[in-house]
Design a protein around this motif. Structure first.
Motif, PDB file in Angstrom:
ATOM      1  N   LEU A 169      29.365  26.297  47.846  1.00  0.00           N
ATOM      2  CA  LEU A 169      30.698  26.756  48.231  1.00  0.00           C
ATOM      3  C   LEU A 169      30.644  28.039  49.056  1.00  0.00           C
ATOM      4  N   GLY A 170      29.574  28.788  48.909  1.00  0.00           N
ATOM      5  CA  GLY A 170      29.481  30.046  49.625  1.00  0.00           C
ATOM      6  C   GLY A 170      28.274  30.829  49.157  1.00  0.00           C
ATOM      7  N   ASP A 171      28.164  32.066  49.621  1.00  0.00           N
ATOM      8  CA  ASP A 171      27.060  32.951  49.269  1.00  0.00           C
ATOM      9  C   ASP A 171      27.351  33.556  47.901  1.00  0.00           C
ATOM     10  N   LEU A 172      26.663  33.051  46.845  1.00  0.00           N
ATOM     11  CA  LEU A 172      26.954  33.490  45.486  1.00  0.00           C
ATOM     12  C   LEU A 172      26.304  34.835  45.185  1.00  0.00           C
ATOM     13  N   GLU A 173      27.097  35.717  44.629  1.00  0.00           N
ATOM     14  CA  GLU A 173      26.610  37.011  44.157  1.00  0.00           C
ATOM     15  C   GLU A 173      26.853  37.069  42.653  1.00  0.00           C
ATOM     16  N   LYS A 174      25.786  37.048  41.859  1.00  0.00           N
ATOM     17  CA  LYS A 174      25.950  37.034  40.409  1.00  0.00           C
ATOM     18  C   LYS A 174      26.210  38.446  39.899  1.00  0.00           C
ATOM     19  N   ARG A 175      27.401  38.635  39.348  1.00  0.00           N
ATOM     20  CA  ARG A 175      27.787  39.946  38.841  1.00  0.00           C
ATOM     21  C   ARG A 175      28.853  39.775  37.773  1.00  0.00           C
ATOM     22  N   ASP A 176      28.595  40.244  36.561  1.00  0.00           N
ATOM     23  CA  ASP A 176      29.504  40.067  35.440  1.00  0.00           C
ATOM     24  C   ASP A 176      30.770  40.901  35.604  1.00  0.00           C
ATOM     25  N   PHE A 177      31.793  40.580  34.796  1.00  0.00           N
ATOM     26  CA  PHE A 177      32.982  41.422  34.754  1.00  0.00           C
ATOM     27  C   PHE A 177      32.602  42.810  34.231  1.00  0.00           C
ATOM     28  N   SER A 178      33.165  43.825  34.822  1.00  0.00           N
ATOM     29  CA  SER A 178      32.940  45.181  34.337  1.00  0.00           C
ATOM     30  C   SER A 178      33.991  45.539  33.288  1.00  0.00           C
ATOM     31  N   GLU A 179      33.722  46.586  32.521  1.00  0.00           N
ATOM     32  CA  GLU A 179      34.700  47.037  31.522  1.00  0.00           C
ATOM     33  C   GLU A 179      35.990  47.452  32.191  1.00  0.00           C
ATOM     34  N   GLU A 180      35.909  48.044  33.364  1.00  0.00           N
ATOM     35  CA  GLU A 180      37.117  48.482  34.055  1.00  0.00           C
ATOM     36  C   GLU A 180      37.979  47.294  34.463  1.00  0.00           C
ATOM     37  N   GLU A 181      37.360  46.200  34.905  1.00  0.00           N
ATOM     38  CA  GLU A 181      38.111  45.013  35.306  1.00  0.00           C
ATOM     39  C   GLU A 181      38.785  44.357  34.112  1.00  0.00           C
ATOM     40  N   ILE A 182      38.088  44.326  32.993  1.00  0.00           N
ATOM     41  CA  ILE A 182      38.654  43.686  31.800  1.00  0.00           C
ATOM     42  C   ILE A 182      39.749  44.537  31.197  1.00  0.00           C
ATOM     43  N   PHE A 217      40.621  32.605  28.547  1.00  0.00           N
ATOM     44  CA  PHE A 217      41.761  32.400  29.439  1.00  0.00           C
ATOM     45  C   PHE A 217      42.329  33.709  29.970  1.00  0.00           C
ATOM     46  N   ALA A 218      42.132  34.799  29.222  1.00  0.00           N
ATOM     47  CA  ALA A 218      42.514  36.108  29.758  1.00  0.00           C
ATOM     48  C   ALA A 218      41.653  36.455  30.972  1.00  0.00           C
ATOM     49  N   PHE A 219      40.385  36.022  30.945  1.00  0.00           N
ATOM     50  CA  PHE A 219      39.497  36.286  32.071  1.00  0.00           C
ATOM     51  C   PHE A 219      39.954  35.566  33.341  1.00  0.00           C
ATOM     52  N   ASP A 220      40.718  34.474  33.188  1.00  0.00           N
ATOM     53  CA  ASP A 220      41.267  33.819  34.377  1.00  0.00           C
ATOM     54  C   ASP A 220      42.204  34.761  35.132  1.00  0.00           C
TER      55      ASP A 220
END
Length: 227
Positions: free
Chosen positions: A214-227, A16-19
């Motif tokens: 829904l759109g053009d999906l780009e698969k990319r995980d959360f980065s350490e900086e974002e978290i 839920f923090a990732f939300d």
């Protein structure tokens, strides 16, 4: 429209923090994001303003985490070890369709980005559903109607400039004993994909497919900086 796509396995609190991270990303970049979650432990999530249901929790005799969601609503059982999963869509406010008729912008958003992709995914597996209002995907009609998925939303205009909808998908009936404790007789109104001979991984893969519409999906995980 470009949509970032993430498949995530984490603990309930991190989920839920990732939300919040998703809303921050949507508002900062102007792009949408779809996140499919499998949690590493079973959990019960409480709505943002819900009080802790101590009496009901004391009756549960199996391990689970208790977490609080950024959205409203009541208790939700997350039987992710049994195959259930949840997903989140966050969008910048500028990209959310305006409301029309009796549907506000919020309701259009929840139907378009949550209910309709899930309905299509279940339909591709032979599970026929209907959208009830804007936050339930249901099976059956009238008194026989049961809920296979529900959603709630959160919005932060001032900080993120984004809106988020998230919800759970009931895949495996193994989680029903927990629902029985939380909802009592209300748990009889729940439906599970496993009742129709559909395994949880099938639902998950089908939803990945319909999210790509829904759109053009780009698969990319959360980065350490974002978290």
């Amino acid at each position: 429209m470009r949509l970032r796509f993430i498949e995530c396995s984490s603990g309930p609190a991190e989920r839920f923090a990732f939300d919040e991270v998703a809303m921050s990303y949507a508002g900062r970049t102007g792009n949408g994001i779809v996140v499919l979650y499998r949690m590493a432990r079973n959990a019960i999530s409480l709505g943002r303003l819900q009080s802790y249901p101590e009496m009901k929790m004391s009756e549960i005799d199996q391990p689970f985490d208790v977490v609080r969601r950024p959205s409203s609503g009541s208790s939700v059982v997350h039987n992710d070890l049994g195959g259930d999963f949840s997903y989140t869509v966050a969008m910048p406010l500028s990209e959310i369709p305006q409301g029309s008729g009796n549907l506000s912008m919020d309701k259009v958003f929840r139907r378009t980005y949550y209910c309709e992709p899930l309905q299509s995914a279940l339909g591709s597996l032979g599970i026929q559903t209907a959208i009830l209002g804007y936050n339930y995907v249901v099976i059956g009609e009238g008194r026989d109607r049961r809920i296979i998925s529900s959603n709630a939303f959160a919005e932060n205009r001032e900080v993120y400039g984004a809106r988020m909808v998230h919800g759970y998908v009931n895949c495996n009936g193994q989680g029903k004993p927990l629902w029985d404790k939380i909802l009592g007789s209300g748990s009889q109104k729940l439906a599970f994909a496993s009742e129709f001979g559909v395994e949880p991984p099938e639902v998950y893969r089908a939803l990945v497919g319909t999210c790509s519409d829904l759109g053009d999906l780009e698969k990319r995980d959360f980065s350490e900086e974002e978290i």
